[in-house]
Design a protein around this motif. Sequence first.
Motif, PDB file in Angstrom:
ATOM      1  N   UNK A 270       0.807  -1.217   0.000  1.00 32.46           N
ATOM      2  CA  UNK A 270       0.000   0.000   0.000  1.00 32.46           C
ATOM      3  C   UNK A 270       0.837   1.262   0.000  1.00 32.46           C
ATOM      4  N   UNK A 271       2.049   1.197   0.555  1.00 32.47           N
ATOM      5  CA  UNK A 271       2.938   2.357   0.536  1.00 32.47           C
ATOM      6  C   UNK A 271       3.379   2.666  -0.890  1.00 32.47           C
ATOM      7  N   UNK A 272       3.630   1.617  -1.671  1.00 30.97           N
ATOM      8  CA  UNK A 272       3.980   1.820  -3.084  1.00 30.97           C
ATOM      9  C   UNK A 272       2.790   2.376  -3.866  1.00 30.97           C
TER      10      UNK A 272
ATOM     11  N   UNK B 202       0.338   7.044  -6.537  1.00 27.90           N
ATOM     12  CA  UNK B 202      -0.808   7.956  -6.635  1.00 27.90           C
ATOM     13  C   UNK B 202      -0.397   9.391  -6.346  1.00 27.90           C
ATOM     14  N   UNK B 203       0.688   9.556  -5.590  1.00 30.40           N
ATOM     15  CA  UNK B 203       1.183  10.888  -5.259  1.00 30.40           C
ATOM     16  C   UNK B 203       2.131  11.431  -6.319  1.00 30.40           C
ATOM     17  N   UNK B 204       2.350  10.651  -7.372  1.00 33.15           N
ATOM     18  CA  UNK B 204       3.229  11.088  -8.443  1.00 33.15           C
ATOM     19  C   UNK B 204       4.686  10.753  -8.230  1.00 33.15           C
ATOM     20  N   UNK B 205       4.984   9.856  -7.266  1.00 33.85           N
ATOM     21  CA  UNK B 205       6.368   9.483  -6.980  1.00 33.85           C
ATOM     22  C   UNK B 205       6.478   7.957  -6.924  1.00 33.85           C
TER      23      UNK B 205
ATOM     24  N   UNK C 293       8.107   5.425  -1.405  1.00 32.30           N
ATOM     25  CA  UNK C 293       7.375   4.408  -0.651  1.00 32.30           C
ATOM     26  C   UNK C 293       7.989   4.205   0.729  1.00 32.30           C
ATOM     27  N   UNK C 294       9.312   4.276   0.815  1.00 31.41           N
ATOM     28  CA  UNK C 294       9.988   4.118   2.110  1.00 31.41           C
ATOM     29  C   UNK C 294       9.670   5.288   3.031  1.00 31.41           C
ATOM     30  N   UNK C 295       9.630   6.493   2.501  1.00 32.61           N
ATOM     31  CA  UNK C 295       9.265   7.660   3.317  1.00 32.61           C
ATOM     32  C   UNK C 295       7.839   7.511   3.854  1.00 32.61           C
ATOM     33  N   UNK C 296       6.952   7.047   2.991  1.00 34.93           N
ATOM     34  CA  UNK C 296       5.562   6.853   3.406  1.00 34.93           C
ATOM     35  C   UNK C 296       5.488   5.794   4.509  1.00 34.93           C
ATOM     36  N   UNK C 297       6.250   4.716   4.354  1.00 33.11           N
ATOM     37  CA  UNK C 297       6.258   3.675   5.379  1.00 33.11           C
ATOM     38  C   UNK C 297       6.776   4.220   6.707  1.00 33.11           C
TER      39      UNK C 297
END
Length: 260
Positions: free
Chosen positions: A55-57, A62-65, A71-75
Amino acid sequence: MTDSPPLTPAIPAATLVLFRDAAAGPPELLFVERAKAMMFAGGALVFPGGRIDPGDHVLAAASGHPDTNAAARIAAIRETIEEVGLPIGLSPTPSPAVFERLRAMLHAGTMLGEALAEAGASLDLDSLEYFARWRPAHAHARIFDTHFYLARLPADAPEARVDATENVRLFWATAADVLAQADAGRATIIFPTRRNLERLAQFADFDAAVADARAHPVRTVTPWTEMRPSDTQGEVEHLCIPPDLGYPVTSEPMSDAVRG
């Protein structure tokens, strides 16, 4: 450096080194103590973090990155919300009541994107500074490929609260204090944590840590073993890391090294 066998598959992960400015002296960092029953680093002091989920990916794309770093920052942001109840990397910062609902949704299994939409918040990935990436190669039930990020505690942040699942307590302390606790046998820190704390102990404040991170582009650290001279035993086996990544200590006798 000795030849290494092919690397076994690793679990992608992310962790957050959170800085709190002190009135005097070096900054404090947020630590959590892992439950002793945990398979990886049981009983050790670590920074908040965990696996990078699919889901982080999805949210990164979806955020354009659509990349691993995003994905690691989001995690790292998601795990920090879940584990210690701090709204790091969110814009605007939700009110306490809204943030509590967001955290409860994550604990109930709601995807981060849906929880953020409900809270009226978005991700501020630039508030996290990329610091290091560690990917051990030793034989172990679980090998993690971990991205380390730095962030500053917002002035209006609530009190951190442990989730009491994977972790049993949390506390703020300087890097030097935790190293001293480990040296005195009052705390357990694994090899990557020790090397990162030695590096972090050099910085007078968050800005100095960020400057050092930017001066040393991240390259994956995969420790290796080799024989090195000893003051008392001729040559002994050491666990080693590269000398050019900003770490003041780059090897440790294998007899002293604590591995996850």
